[in-house]
Design a protein around this motif. Structure first.
Motif, PDB file in Angstrom:
ATOM      1  N   VAL A 147      -0.023  -3.270   5.494  1.00 40.36           N
ATOM      2  CA  VAL A 147       0.456  -1.737   6.181  1.00 40.36           C
ATOM      3  C   VAL A 147       1.742  -2.358   6.541  1.00 40.36           C
ATOM      4  O   VAL A 147       3.243  -1.657   6.208  1.00 40.36           O
TER       5      VAL A 147
ATOM      6  N   LEU B  35       0.198   0.650  -0.273  1.00 33.67           N
ATOM      7  CA  LEU B  35      -0.848   1.302   0.459  1.00 33.67           C
ATOM      8  C   LEU B  35      -1.559   2.299   0.136  1.00 33.67           C
ATOM      9  O   LEU B  35      -2.746   1.908   0.191  1.00 33.67           O
TER      10      LEU B  35
ATOM     11  N   ALA C  33      -6.015   2.598   2.569  1.00 35.22           N
ATOM     12  CA  ALA C  33      -4.738   2.420   3.053  1.00 35.22           C
ATOM     13  C   ALA C  33      -5.528   4.039   4.292  1.00 35.22           C
ATOM     14  O   ALA C  33      -5.355   5.036   2.699  1.00 35.22           O
TER      15      ALA C  33
ATOM     16  N   VAL D 289      -2.963   6.667   8.140  1.00 32.74           N
ATOM     17  CA  VAL D 289      -1.673   5.622   7.695  1.00 32.74           C
ATOM     18  C   VAL D 289      -0.512   6.488   7.509  1.00 32.74           C
ATOM     19  O   VAL D 289       0.576   6.406   7.207  1.00 32.74           O
TER      20      VAL D 289
ATOM     21  N   GLU E 198       1.603   8.741   9.044  1.00 30.74           N
ATOM     22  CA  GLU E 198       2.666   8.305   9.699  1.00 30.74           C
ATOM     23  C   GLU E 198       3.726   7.684   8.796  1.00 30.74           C
ATOM     24  O   GLU E 198       4.731   7.511   9.486  1.00 30.74           O
TER      25      GLU E 198
ATOM     26  N   LEU F 156       1.502   2.683  14.002  1.00 28.66           N
ATOM     27  CA  LEU F 156       0.861   1.903  12.458  1.00 28.66           C
ATOM     28  C   LEU F 156      -0.160   1.357  12.853  1.00 28.66           C
ATOM     29  O   LEU F 156      -1.294   0.664  12.029  1.00 28.66           O
TER      30      LEU F 156
ATOM     31  N   LEU G  47      -3.038   2.792  14.225  1.00 27.90           N
ATOM     32  CA  LEU G  47      -3.499   3.459  13.324  1.00 27.90           C
ATOM     33  C   LEU G  47      -4.514   2.590  11.745  1.00 27.90           C
ATOM     34  O   LEU G  47      -6.069   2.825  11.682  1.00 27.90           O
ATOM     35  N   ALA G  48      -3.454   1.002  11.228  1.00 25.51           N
ATOM     36  CA  ALA G  48      -4.208   0.077  10.468  1.00 25.51           C
ATOM     37  C   ALA G  48      -5.628  -0.430  10.830  1.00 25.51           C
ATOM     38  O   ALA G  48      -6.498  -0.882  10.891  1.00 25.51           O
TER      39      ALA G  48
END
Lengths: 336, 336
Positions: free
Chosen positions: B73, B127, B132, B136, B139, B189, B192-193
């Motif tokens: 990411v 990604l 991902a 993600v 975003e 991020l 979120l990751a």
């Protein structure tokens, strides 16, 4: 089973989905952003044939997808073409697109380039928002990368004043630049959107169909009906494109004519003398190079169709598969 | 718990991941594609601070992600910046980037534009290939769209010769064009990751930090050390950028000076008289506009940091949160 949705209905549904996914000028909070929205909608609103999206939809339906399930993927594919065309038109310094001035002619290069980037992001947005599978996303990655690589090949030949190119070079370039996203990707994405593994023949036959389609495009560029073609006639000569027609002509031309043609193609667009462009245009038509390229295209289209026919008719919902074949057949004799 | 990986190690890991994900010239099947690979690797190989990727990694670690989980990411975020810079440099007609000629200065606009598109696709590839999450990906969509929208605002002001702009206009533009991807997105991020919902304060404080960062950048553009800054000093004046510094100066200038400055800014870059650019450069420094902008930046950075501090220290792995704060602090006093 009867295929219950016509190509015109499919086109309209894709167009609707696509335009609904783009920002609206009337919802913008500032005048500048209303302009931004108008720029994003400009090429998509010009219409276009939606050939690729329609192929994708019917292939998806043939493999069992719902219309609802394939529409976002088809709209994303059309969006891909729209942003790629905005950037292509800048790269090739093209004047027109779908019968109107190219976007950068209307707004300048910086704003048009940026609008292309925003549409590229919207392409991914459509897919992600609709919950597209990893397989569909990976196919989009492959398609964008193939196209960019083929585009690099073609442009680096023009930039480097390269004429030492043969038919295999052209086929490799055009296979990446145009054939993949025109035929291979729509077929594969249709199957993938239905959750099916695309048959291997989709890639092989799609490449032939896509290359054939591009050669027909190159022919139309030289001898199309201006009212139907939507781009500048002989624009490829002004831009110095290495087409199969041109390469065939150069191979067969006298040393004198070859020198004259190469000299012309080396000159930047704005400085090209119009009478010389007209001379080359006439010579390509007279020399048989156009007719030869047309034959190559027809052979490729016929071979591709033949290979696909049993597979598409044998798809789980073969009536839709037959419609895919019908659309592909219309590629052979088209005027725009 | 001790944070067990240094910023230098994080930077190196992102850089490695990023370069491994790009095509290699030595693996290319044709010379033209070796050039294509070199073009894709050019900006990433120039290095850069990897500030955004590093912020993302430590935020991710703070919220419980593994290094392995956040690296793709972070690398995709850095790739985003690289393609956006290639296109920015074309849009702004910039000469230099990271101390070397801009990509389009080396290869021409068409090839550089296309390489930027290929890198954009690589960003999504990284990604998708790493699996991902949808959050993600969404975003990233938001980040690219915000940046393009802000870029449109700024460029349409330059294109439209607009000077009727106030501080709220500047803050709106720079919030979208730069602050979102510089600070809001890395923080969000990271969370979120790690599978966490980003705290709302990340957006509010990130915006302040990102705007502060951009104002510091605008200041460095006028008074940075050329050896460290990596871009042309006073490039913003040559390009006619609407910075907070410029808007403050215009507000406070005499009608005579305002007319002189606006006349200069209306002239296209190549035709700008150097002595006039030097005059405006000096006036911005002397007038206090630079000092005022610096104060605004320091206030925004301080407010942003203060708001983030308790949240980041209170994150599940607060030692990493403390490192995020340290990196953000270094933004206040930087030279490049």
């Amino acid at each position: 089973m009867v295929a219950d949705i016509s190509p015109a209905q499919v086109r309209a549904a894709i167009q609707q989905y696509l335009l609904d996914a783009l920002p609206k000028p009337e919802a913008a909070t500032r005048l500048e952003l209303a302009q931004f929205a108008r720029m994003l909608r400009d090429y998509p609103e010009r219409g276009g044939k939606m050939l690729r999206g329609t192929l994708l939809v019917y292939t998806g339906l043939a493999y069992g997808a719902s219309l609802e399930g394939v529409l976002p993927v088809a709209a994303a594919l059309e969006l891909f073409q729209n942003w790629a065309l905005i950037h292509d038109d800048i790269e090739d310094a093209s004047d027109e697109r779908r019968g109107k001035p190219a976007l950068h002619k209307l707004y300048g290069v910086p704003l048009a380039l940026n609008a292309g980037d925003a549409l590229h992001a919207r392409q991914w947005a459509l897919l992600v928002e609709a919950g597209a599978s990893r397989a569909v996303l990976l196919e989009f990655v492959r398609m964008v990368e193939q196209t960019a690589q083929g585009q690099h090949l073609e442009m680096s030949w023009m930039e480097g004043q390269r004429f030492d190119l043969g038919e295999p070079d052209y086929l490799e370039m055009v296979g990446q630049k145009a054939a993949y996203y025109t035929a291979v990707a729509p077929l594969r994405l249709g199957a993938l959107a239905a959750g099916a593994e695309p048959p291997a023949i989709f890639s092989e036959a799609g490449l032939k169909l896509g290359i054939g389609f591009q050669i027909v495009d190159d022919v139309l560029n030289l001898m199309g009906d201006p009212a139907k073609y939507g781009k500048e006639i002989a624009g490829d000569l002004w831009e110095g494109k290495r087409t199969l027609i041109l390469l065939r002509f150069l191979q067969q031309a006298s040393p004198e004519e070859r020198r004259r043609a190469e000299a012309l193609l080396r000159i930047p667009r704005e400085q090209k003398p119009a009478p010389e462009v007209q001379w080359l245009h006439q010579r390509l038509l007279q020399s048989g190079a156009v007719a030869q390229a047309q034959q190559v295209a027809e052979r490729l289209l016929a071979e591709g169709l033949e290979a696909l026919e049993p597979v598409l008719r044998g798809a789980p919902r073969g009536a839709y598969g037959a419609l895919v074949l019908e659309i592909l057949q219309s590629l052979v004799r088209r005027e725009a």
